[in-house]
Design a protein around this motif. Structure first.
Motif, mmCIF file in Angstrom:
data_model
loop_
_atom_site.group_PDB
_atom_site.id
_atom_site.type_symbol
_atom_site.label_atom_id
_atom_site.label_comp_id
_atom_site.label_asym_id
_atom_site.label_seq_id
_atom_site.Cartn_x
_atom_site.Cartn_y
_atom_site.Cartn_z
ATOM 1 N N LEU A 153 0.853 -1.177 0.000
ATOM 2 C CA LEU A 153 0.000 0.000 0.000
ATOM 3 C C LEU A 153 0.896 1.236 0.000
ATOM 4 O O LEU A 153 1.846 1.306 0.773
ATOM 5 C CB LEU A 153 -0.876 0.025 1.259
ATOM 6 N N LEU A 154 0.577 2.179 -0.867
ATOM 7 C CA LEU A 154 1.298 3.442 -0.862
ATOM 8 C C LEU A 154 0.549 4.397 0.063
ATOM 9 O O LEU A 154 -0.605 4.747 -0.191
ATOM 10 C CB LEU A 154 1.387 4.051 -2.262
ATOM 11 N N PHE A 155 1.188 4.755 1.160
ATOM 12 C CA PHE A 155 0.628 5.721 2.101
ATOM 13 C C PHE A 155 1.187 7.091 1.755
ATOM 14 O O PHE A 155 2.353 7.224 1.392
ATOM 15 C CB PHE A 155 1.011 5.348 3.542
ATOM 16 N N GLU A 156 0.334 8.102 1.894
ATOM 17 C CA GLU A 156 0.757 9.467 1.592
ATOM 18 C C GLU A 156 0.240 10.424 2.655
ATOM 19 O O GLU A 156 -0.916 10.349 3.063
ATOM 20 C CB GLU A 156 0.239 9.904 0.224
ATOM 21 N N ARG A 157 1.125 11.302 3.074
ATOM 22 C CA ARG A 157 0.759 12.440 3.928
ATOM 23 C C ARG A 157 0.786 13.643 2.997
ATOM 24 O O ARG A 157 1.818 13.964 2.411
ATOM 25 C CB ARG A 157 1.777 12.622 5.053
ATOM 26 N N PRO A 158 -0.355 14.310 2.821
ATOM 27 C CA PRO A 158 -0.400 15.421 1.864
ATOM 28 C C PRO A 158 0.570 16.543 2.222
ATOM 29 O O PRO A 158 0.928 16.719 3.380
ATOM 30 C CB PRO A 158 -1.852 15.923 1.950
ATOM 31 N N ALA A 159 0.931 17.302 1.203
ATOM 32 C CA ALA A 159 1.756 18.481 1.426
ATOM 33 C C ALA A 159 0.999 19.435 2.326
ATOM 34 O O ALA A 159 -0.233 19.513 2.286
ATOM 35 C CB ALA A 159 2.076 19.159 0.088
ATOM 36 N N ALA A 160 1.715 20.167 3.148
ATOM 37 C CA ALA A 160 1.085 21.099 4.095
ATOM 38 C C ALA A 160 0.196 22.085 3.366
ATOM 39 O O ALA A 160 -0.918 22.357 3.798
ATOM 40 C CB ALA A 160 2.145 21.835 4.907
ATOM 41 N N SER A 161 0.644 22.609 2.240
ATOM 42 C CA SER A 161 -0.161 23.578 1.516
ATOM 43 C C SER A 161 -1.415 22.916 0.951
ATOM 44 O O SER A 161 -2.476 23.527 0.918
ATOM 45 C CB SER A 161 0.655 24.215 0.389
ATOM 46 N N ALA A 162 -1.317 21.647 0.544
ATOM 47 C CA ALA A 162 -2.480 20.946 0.011
ATOM 48 C C ALA A 162 -3.507 20.681 1.100
ATOM 49 O O ALA A 162 -4.694 20.885 0.906
ATOM 50 C CB ALA A 162 -2.051 19.622 -0.633
ATOM 51 N N SER A 163 -3.052 20.273 2.284
ATOM 52 C CA SER A 163 -4.003 19.993 3.353
ATOM 53 C C SER A 163 -4.638 21.278 3.877
ATOM 54 O O SER A 163 -5.779 21.278 4.295
ATOM 55 C CB SER A 163 -3.320 19.208 4.491
ATOM 56 N N ALA A 164 -3.908 22.391 3.808
ATOM 57 C CA ALA A 164 -4.481 23.663 4.257
ATOM 58 C C ALA A 164 -5.565 24.137 3.291
ATOM 59 O O ALA A 164 -6.486 24.845 3.690
ATOM 60 C CB ALA A 164 -3.375 24.715 4.362
ATOM 61 N N LYS A 165 -5.474 23.739 2.014
ATOM 62 C CA LYS A 165 -6.439 24.173 1.009
ATOM 63 C C LYS A 165 -7.654 23.258 0.917
ATOM 64 O O LYS A 165 -8.589 23.551 0.206
ATOM 65 C CB LYS A 165 -5.770 24.228 -0.376
ATOM 66 N N MET A 166 -7.614 22.117 1.619
ATOM 67 C CA MET A 166 -8.714 21.172 1.530
ATOM 68 C C MET A 166 -9.955 21.783 2.193
ATOM 69 O O MET A 166 -9.868 22.371 3.269
ATOM 70 C CB MET A 166 -8.354 19.853 2.207
#
Length: 167
Positions: free
Chosen positions: A151-164
């Motif tokens: 499984l490929l786990f990913e923690r989103p980029a800080a800027s991406a998670s702030a824009k969610m």
């Protein structure tokens, strides 16, 4: 986490026996189930360790191979690569006797800080049966791709998670 001082340093050839012991410790549970002799298990671990070491060096030539230290003493390893589109963790292993002290989390948070400064996501492949999935989920990772056993786990980029948007 207690008051351990966590640091990292580049792995060197003199760390080979430490790296081998760390690798063997993660393979030990599955080898216990096999009806092989100790010599067969040892030969298998040596072959797999060499294959992994060579494989990482060949597929990720720019990766960082680091020893994790707790209060100046070796406590684990982390191999990671800073790519243009992400930071990818190839492997992180904390010595069995050093686990559950916050060492791995502290090292991962350092990687996250670098990723956040560059607005990059952080990824790692984990086996579908790997118990450390719960740690990565607690640290904000989700499954980005299911490739069967891996499984490929990913923690989103800080800027991406702030824009969610809020759910």
């Amino acid at each position: 986490m207690n008051s351990l001082t966590i640091s990292r340093r580049p792995a060197s050839e003199s760390d080979r026996s430490l790296l081998y012991r760390l690798f063997a410790s993660i393979r030990e549970p599955e080898l216990q189930m096999l009806p092989w002799t100790d010599e067969q298990k040892q030969a298998f671990i040596e072959m797999q360790f060499s294959a992994q070491t060579d494989g990482y060096r060949n597929t990720h030539p720019g990766a960082q191979h680091e020893i994790i230290c707790a209060d100046g003493e070796p406590a684990g390893r982390i191999y990671w690569s800073r790519l243009p589109e992400r930071i990818h963790i190839l492997d992180i292993t904390v010595a069995t006797e050093k686990r559950n002290a916050g060492i791995g989390t502290a090292v991962l948070r350092e990687i996250f800080e670098e990723a956040d400064r560059a607005s990059l996501p952080v990824t790692i492949y984990l086996e579908s049966y790997n118990p450390s999935q719960s740690l990565f989920r607690r640290l904000g990772f989700g499954i980005a791709a299911d490739e069967g056993v891996h499984l490929l786990f990913e923690r989103p980029a800080a800027s991406a998670s702030a824009k969610m948007p809020n759910a």
